[in-house]
Design a protein around this motif. Structure first.
Motif, short mmCIF file in Angstrom:
data_model
loop_
_atom_site.label_atom_id
_atom_site.label_comp_id
_atom_site.label_asym_id
_atom_site.label_seq_id
_atom_site.Cartn_x
_atom_site.Cartn_y
_atom_site.Cartn_z
N PHE A 1 53.97 72.81 16.54
CA PHE A 1 55.30 73.14 17.03
C PHE A 1 55.32 74.63 17.35
O PHE A 1 55.21 75.46 16.45
N THR A 2 55.41 74.96 18.62
CA THR A 2 55.24 76.33 19.06
C THR A 2 56.55 77.11 18.99
O THR A 2 57.62 76.59 19.31
N ALA A 3 56.44 78.35 18.55
CA ALA A 3 57.59 79.24 18.45
C ALA A 3 57.99 79.70 19.86
O ALA A 3 57.16 79.74 20.76
N PRO A 4 59.27 80.09 20.04
CA PRO A 4 60.32 80.13 19.02
C PRO A 4 61.20 78.88 18.97
O PRO A 4 62.11 78.81 18.17
N VAL A 5 60.93 77.90 19.85
CA VAL A 5 61.84 76.75 19.94
C VAL A 5 61.25 75.49 19.32
O VAL A 5 61.81 74.41 19.46
N LEU A 6 60.11 75.62 18.65
CA LEU A 6 59.48 74.50 17.95
C LEU A 6 59.19 73.34 18.90
O LEU A 6 59.43 72.17 18.57
N ALA A 7 58.66 73.67 20.08
CA ALA A 7 58.30 72.63 21.04
C ALA A 7 57.01 71.94 20.60
O ALA A 7 56.03 72.62 20.27
N PRO A 8 56.97 70.61 20.57
CA PRO A 8 55.79 69.90 20.08
C PRO A 8 54.66 69.87 21.11
O PRO A 8 54.90 69.77 22.32
N ARG A 9 53.43 69.95 20.62
CA ARG A 9 52.24 69.85 21.48
C ARG A 9 51.12 69.23 20.66
O ARG A 9 50.90 69.59 19.51
N THR A 10 50.41 68.29 21.26
CA THR A 10 49.29 67.63 20.59
C THR A 10 47.99 68.34 20.94
O THR A 10 47.76 68.70 22.10
N LEU A 11 47.15 68.57 19.95
CA LEU A 11 45.87 69.23 20.20
C LEU A 11 44.78 68.60 19.35
O LEU A 11 45.04 67.96 18.33
N ASP A 12 43.54 68.77 19.79
CA ASP A 12 42.37 68.25 19.08
C ASP A 12 41.49 69.40 18.63
O ASP A 12 41.24 70.34 19.40
N GLN A 13 41.05 69.32 17.40
CA GLN A 13 40.16 70.32 16.83
C GLN A 13 38.97 69.63 16.17
O GLN A 13 39.04 68.44 15.84
#
Length: 212
Positions: free
Chosen positions: A131-143
C-alpha cells in the motif's frame, strides 16, 4: 518486548521520510507490531498495527496515513478494505497473494517469518500486496527471498543471531540486503534502527500438526 525507533528515508536519494516509533512482541496467537509514524517535521503522519499468526500469516492489518485507512487479513489470499478520508466510500480488494508488505520494517519481519528460510537454500518466490503512501493505494508485486547467512554476535545479554537476506524485485531485477535479528530489522534500504530499548524477541518454532 522490543521498543524503539526507526528512521525512514528514500532508499535512492536518501530524502528523509520520517520516523517510526514501535513496540512488538510474540503472543499467544503469534506476533504483534504496533507503531506510530511521524513526518520529518515531527508531526504525526500515520500508524501501523500488524498481527501475525504462529505461521507468519497476517491475522489483522490496520494502516492509517493522510486520513486514509486500510484494514486487511489473510482470507482467500489477502483481502482488504480501503476507506477514503471522507469515510463515505470504501473499496474492497482481494488478491491471490501470500501476505502484505510496505515501507514499515514490520513487513520485512513478517515476510521472513512467513517464509522460514534456511541458509543456503534456493531463493523462494513470494507474491505480496503493498500500500503506497500517502493514499495507501494497493499494488501487487513479486519478490524472491534467499537467506544468505545466519551468524551469532556476542552481546551483553548473550549471543544475538542475525539473518542476512537477499531480496530481489522480480519486475526490475533490483536486489538488496536485509539484516534481521529476531523481530527487529537491523539494516535495510530506507530503514535505520536509531534506538532499541530491549533486545529483540526470538520466535518459537511451531509444532507440526500430527494429522497434517
Amino acid at each position: 518486548m522490543p521498543r524503539g525507533r526507526y528512521s525512514l528515508h528514500d532508499p535512492h536519494d536518501h530524502t528523509p521520510l520520517g520516523e517510526e516509533h514501535f513496540h512488538c512482541a510474540p503472543g499467544p496467537t503469534g506476533w504483534r507490531y504496533v507503531a506510530q509514524l511521524t513526518s520529518p517535521s515531527g508531526d504525526h503522519s500515520g500508524s501501523v498495527d500488524l498481527t501475525l499468526d504462529e505461521l507468519g500469516r497476517p491475522l489483522r492489518l490496520e494502516l492509517n496515513a493522510a486520513s486514509w485507512r486500510v484494514r486487511g487479513a489473510a482470507l482467500d489470499g489477502v483481502t482488504w478494505v480501503r476507506t477514503d478520508p471522507s469515510g463515505e466510500h470504501a473499496t474492497e480488494g482481494n488478491v491471490a497473494a501470500h501476505a502484505f508488505t510496505g515501507t514499515s520494517p514490520a513487513f520485512l519481519i513478517a515476510t521472513a517469518r512467513l517464509l522460514r528460510l534456511t541458509p543456503g537454500a534456493p531463493a523462494t518466490r513470494v507474491r505480496l500486496v503493498t500500500f503506497t503512501a500517502p493514499v495507501l493505494a494497493p499494488r501487487t508485486l513479486d519478490q524472491s527471498w534467499a537467506l544468505l547467512d545466519r551468524s551469532a554476535h556476542p552481546t551483553d545479554t548473550g549471543p544475538l543471531t542475525v539473518d542476512e537476506y537477499q531480496v530481489t524485485a522480480l519486475d526490475t531485477g533490483e536486489q538488496h540486503s536485509v539484516h534481521i535479528a529476531g523481530d527487529v530489522v537491523l539494516a535495510a534500504p530506507g530503514i535505520e534502527l536509531e534506538d532499541l530499548e530491549s533486545p529483540p524477541s526470538s520466535f518459537s518454532v511451531p509444532v507440526p500438526d500430527a494429522d497434517a
